[in-house]
Design an enzyme around this catalytic site. Structure first.
Site, PDB file in Angstrom:
ATOM      1  N   ARG A  70     -13.666  13.332   6.263  1.00  0.00           N
ATOM      2  CA  ARG A  70     -12.380  13.984   6.562  1.00  0.00           C
ATOM      3  C   ARG A  70     -11.908  14.819   5.387  1.00  0.00           C
ATOM      4  O   ARG A  70     -11.321  15.887   5.549  1.00  0.00           O
ATOM      5  CB  ARG A  70     -11.328  12.916   6.905  1.00  0.00           C
ATOM      6  CG  ARG A  70     -11.551  12.291   8.272  1.00  0.00           C
ATOM      7  CD  ARG A  70     -10.710  11.038   8.434  1.00  0.00           C
ATOM      8  NE  ARG A  70      -9.317  11.270   8.159  1.00  0.00           N
ATOM      9  CZ  ARG A  70      -8.495  10.365   7.602  1.00  0.00           C
ATOM     10  NH1 ARG A  70      -8.934   9.173   7.263  1.00  0.00           N
ATOM     11  NH2 ARG A  70      -7.235  10.665   7.389  1.00  0.00           N
ATOM     12  N   SER A  79      -7.229   4.300   9.013  1.00  0.00           N
ATOM     13  CA  SER A  79      -7.969   4.203   7.755  1.00  0.00           C
ATOM     14  C   SER A  79      -7.301   3.174   6.827  1.00  0.00           C
ATOM     15  O   SER A  79      -7.940   2.267   6.295  1.00  0.00           O
ATOM     16  CB  SER A  79      -8.002   5.591   7.103  1.00  0.00           C
ATOM     17  OG  SER A  79      -8.374   5.521   5.761  1.00  0.00           O
ATOM     18  N   HIS A 119       0.852  -1.190   0.000  1.00  0.00           N
ATOM     19  CA  HIS A 119       0.000   0.000   0.000  1.00  0.00           C
ATOM     20  C   HIS A 119       0.888   1.239   0.000  1.00  0.00           C
ATOM     21  O   HIS A 119       1.819   1.339   0.793  1.00  0.00           O
ATOM     22  CB  HIS A 119      -0.905   0.028   1.236  1.00  0.00           C
ATOM     23  CG  HIS A 119      -1.817   1.209   1.228  1.00  0.00           C
ATOM     24  ND1 HIS A 119      -3.017   1.234   0.559  1.00  0.00           N
ATOM     25  CD2 HIS A 119      -1.670   2.445   1.767  1.00  0.00           C
ATOM     26  CE1 HIS A 119      -3.576   2.414   0.694  1.00  0.00           C
ATOM     27  NE2 HIS A 119      -2.775   3.169   1.427  1.00  0.00           N
ATOM     28  N   LYS A 152      -8.526  -1.233   6.236  1.00  0.00           N
ATOM     29  CA  LYS A 152      -8.844  -1.843   4.929  1.00  0.00           C
ATOM     30  C   LYS A 152      -7.897  -2.999   4.635  1.00  0.00           C
ATOM     31  O   LYS A 152      -8.306  -4.044   4.132  1.00  0.00           O
ATOM     32  CB  LYS A 152      -8.738  -0.784   3.824  1.00  0.00           C
ATOM     33  CG  LYS A 152      -9.913   0.177   3.861  1.00  0.00           C
ATOM     34  CD  LYS A 152      -9.758   1.327   2.883  1.00  0.00           C
ATOM     35  CE  LYS A 152      -8.731   2.320   3.334  1.00  0.00           C
ATOM     36  NZ  LYS A 152      -8.851   3.666   2.867  1.00  0.00           N
ATOM     37  N   ASP A 181     -14.846   3.294   7.390  1.00  0.00           N
ATOM     38  CA  ASP A 181     -13.761   4.120   6.856  1.00  0.00           C
ATOM     39  C   ASP A 181     -14.218   4.867   5.608  1.00  0.00           C
ATOM     40  O   ASP A 181     -13.838   6.024   5.403  1.00  0.00           O
ATOM     41  CB  ASP A 181     -12.530   3.270   6.528  1.00  0.00           C
ATOM     42  CG  ASP A 181     -11.456   4.136   5.892  1.00  0.00           C
ATOM     43  OD1 ASP A 181     -10.989   5.061   6.580  1.00  0.00           O
ATOM     44  OD2 ASP A 181     -11.139   3.952   4.699  1.00  0.00           O
TER      45      ASP A 181
HETATM   46  N1  URA Z   1      -5.341   6.738   2.293  1.00  0.00           N
HETATM   47  C1  URA Z   1      -6.331   6.164   3.011  1.00  0.00           C
HETATM   48  O1  URA Z   1      -6.836   5.103   2.659  1.00  0.00           O
HETATM   49  N2  URA Z   1      -6.745   6.791   4.128  1.00  0.00           N
HETATM   50  C2  URA Z   1      -6.214   7.941   4.573  1.00  0.00           C
HETATM   51  O2  URA Z   1      -6.623   8.435   5.590  1.00  0.00           O
HETATM   52  C3  URA Z   1      -5.184   8.531   3.811  1.00  0.00           C
HETATM   53  C4  URA Z   1      -4.764   7.895   2.672  1.00  0.00           C
END
Ligand code: URA
Length: 425
Positions: free
Chosen positions: A168, A183, A82, A187, A161
């Site tokens: 946000r 966040s 990621h 995931k 999220d």
């Molecule tokens: N990527 C995400 O999935 N969440 C965040 O808060 C920032 C970047």
């Protein structure tokens, strides 16, 4: 439990209890806690932080808001990567097939671009026929038969999220380390990968502008992953200048295919190979040689099968924008800075990105770089080419490029940043 007492606890710099966290995440997902109340809590968290126990509980509550995937039926170990997001960050495209070619299964649930950073799904959608939306069964099938899949995360994964991230984004509360870490990791843990390599970007084109903040984010995420039984490692990588020589959807696919064909810009190749080596080690695969799998075409074979399995034509001609505008170097000398953020904004304004999540993107739009920091440039030579289908956007894009580069006197000694700045495990 009432939401006002939860907001007051954090406003007054207190520690949220596990019960408060579980309740507020669940009630927000169900719509019982209103957006304006969650906004106040998110701002209190941004200002006053959360400790490690609070972040772990917040992450667990977001995971519990939806389904968890399971890859136990696969014969290979799973490895995922990621990135926290940057300009020209097309690394997932060559990386997923490369790691699959070396023996791991790579489930890449990816997103679309918002703001100045591009999205992997937008890039791949410039390939005619390619589909981002797969059912869980289709995703497992592509993963099982080709070794890698890049697709959209289903709505069932960490729905808390999805709702909170959208909130946000419009309330100035994206840049809170506890909220970014929870966040991303909610995931990734819900997705069910066995190992995870985080590419935490540092520099003007990234969320984290300085290395100390990036280290804190990386340590927080590595701690969350490790505590959940996911082998997690982070590389801190440079995002002061765009990755490679392209920023924009089809432009980046073209560059990724060059890398898979054994060529491509050195920074993209180096980072792809470094991340592949980390993913393979985290998945427990020894004796693989990612540099060889790029050079001998085995990664390209997986790429072609993976694209075709999702309806794409790997031989199709990629879209090209209708209009180009060349920006030239104003003087002769050594390029010592080419700002990632400005280039990301220009690509976005040209049509490569979106302002709202329902906006369309132009496949061919973006910015092509003709030099990178450390290169010598000559006055009048092309420095950037801007691409768009809507030439009325050139002026708007050019406004973001007024202080984007520094050119030092010819012969100036200059060493560009290394691509990998640090490693946190
Ligand atoms: N990527 C995400 O999935 N969440 C965040 O808060 C920032 C970047």
């Amino acid at each position: 439990m009432d939401v006002i007492s939860v907001i007051r606890t954090k406003r007054d710099k207190g520690e949220l209890s596990p019960e408060q966290i579980d309740w507020v995440i669940d009630a927000y997902t169900r719509g019982e806690v209103a957006d304006e109340q969650m906004s106040a809590l998110a701002m209190a968290i941004l200002l006053n932080g959360m400790n490690r126990a609070e972040i772990a509980r917040w992450t667990a509550a977001m995971i519990a808001s939806g389904e968890r995937m399971n890859f136990d039926s696969l014969s290979r170990p799973t490895a995922d990567k990621h990135s926290t997001g940057g300009v020209g960050d097309k690394i997932t495209l060559p990386l997923a097939p490369l790691v699959a070619a070396c023996g791991a299964a790579v489930p890449q649930l990816s997103g679309r671009g918002l703001g100045h950073t591009g999205g992997t799904l937008d890039k791949l959608e410039s390939i005619p026929g390619w589909r981002a939306l797969l059912s869980n069964e289709e995703m497992l099938h592509v993963l099982d038969t080709t070794g890698a899949v890049i697709c959209a995360a289903g709505d069932g994964l960490a729905p808390a999220d999805k709702k909170l991230y959208a909130l946000r984004d419009v309330t100035g509360t994206v840049e809170a380390i506890p909220l970014i870490a929870s966040s991303i990791m909610s995931k990734k843990i819900a997705e069910g990968t066995g190992s995870l390599v985080l590419d935490v970007k540092v520099g003007t084109g990234a969320f984290m502008k300085n290395i100390e903040d990036a280290r804190e984010l990386a340590r927080t995420m590595v701690g969350l992953g490790t505590d959940s039984g996911v082998k997690t490692v982070a590389l801190l990588t440079d995002m002061a200048t765009p990755l490679g020589l392209t920023a924009g959807n089809a432009l980046e696919v073209r560059e990724s295919v060059e890398v898979l064909a054994g060529g491509g810009p050195k920074d993209v190749v180096d980072l792809t190979v470094a991340l592949a080596a980390e993913m393979l080690a985290a998945a427990g695969i020894k004796d693989a040689d990612p540099a060889k799998a790029l050079a001998d075409g085995s990664a390209m074979d997986v790429w072609r099968r993976m694209i075709a399995a999702q309806g794409g034509d790997p031989d199709a001609t990629l879209p090209v924008a209708r209009e180009q505008h060349v920006v030239t170097a104003p003087s002769t000398g050594v390029l010592t800075r080419l700002d990632a953020y400005d280039i990301g904004i220009a690509a976005w304004r040209l049509g490569a990105g979106r302002a709202r999540k329902e906006d369309p993107v132009q496949a061919g739009a973006g910015v092509e770089l003709h030099a990178k920091p450390g290169d010598t440039v000559t006055a009048g030579q092309p420095l950037l080419t801007l691409h768009t289908d809507t030439p009325e956007k050139f002026d708007y894009a050019l406004k973001s490029l007024t202080a984007t580069w520094d050119i030092a006197a010819p012969g100036t000694e200059f060493t560009p940043n290394p691509i990998v700045l640090d490693r946190i495990a």
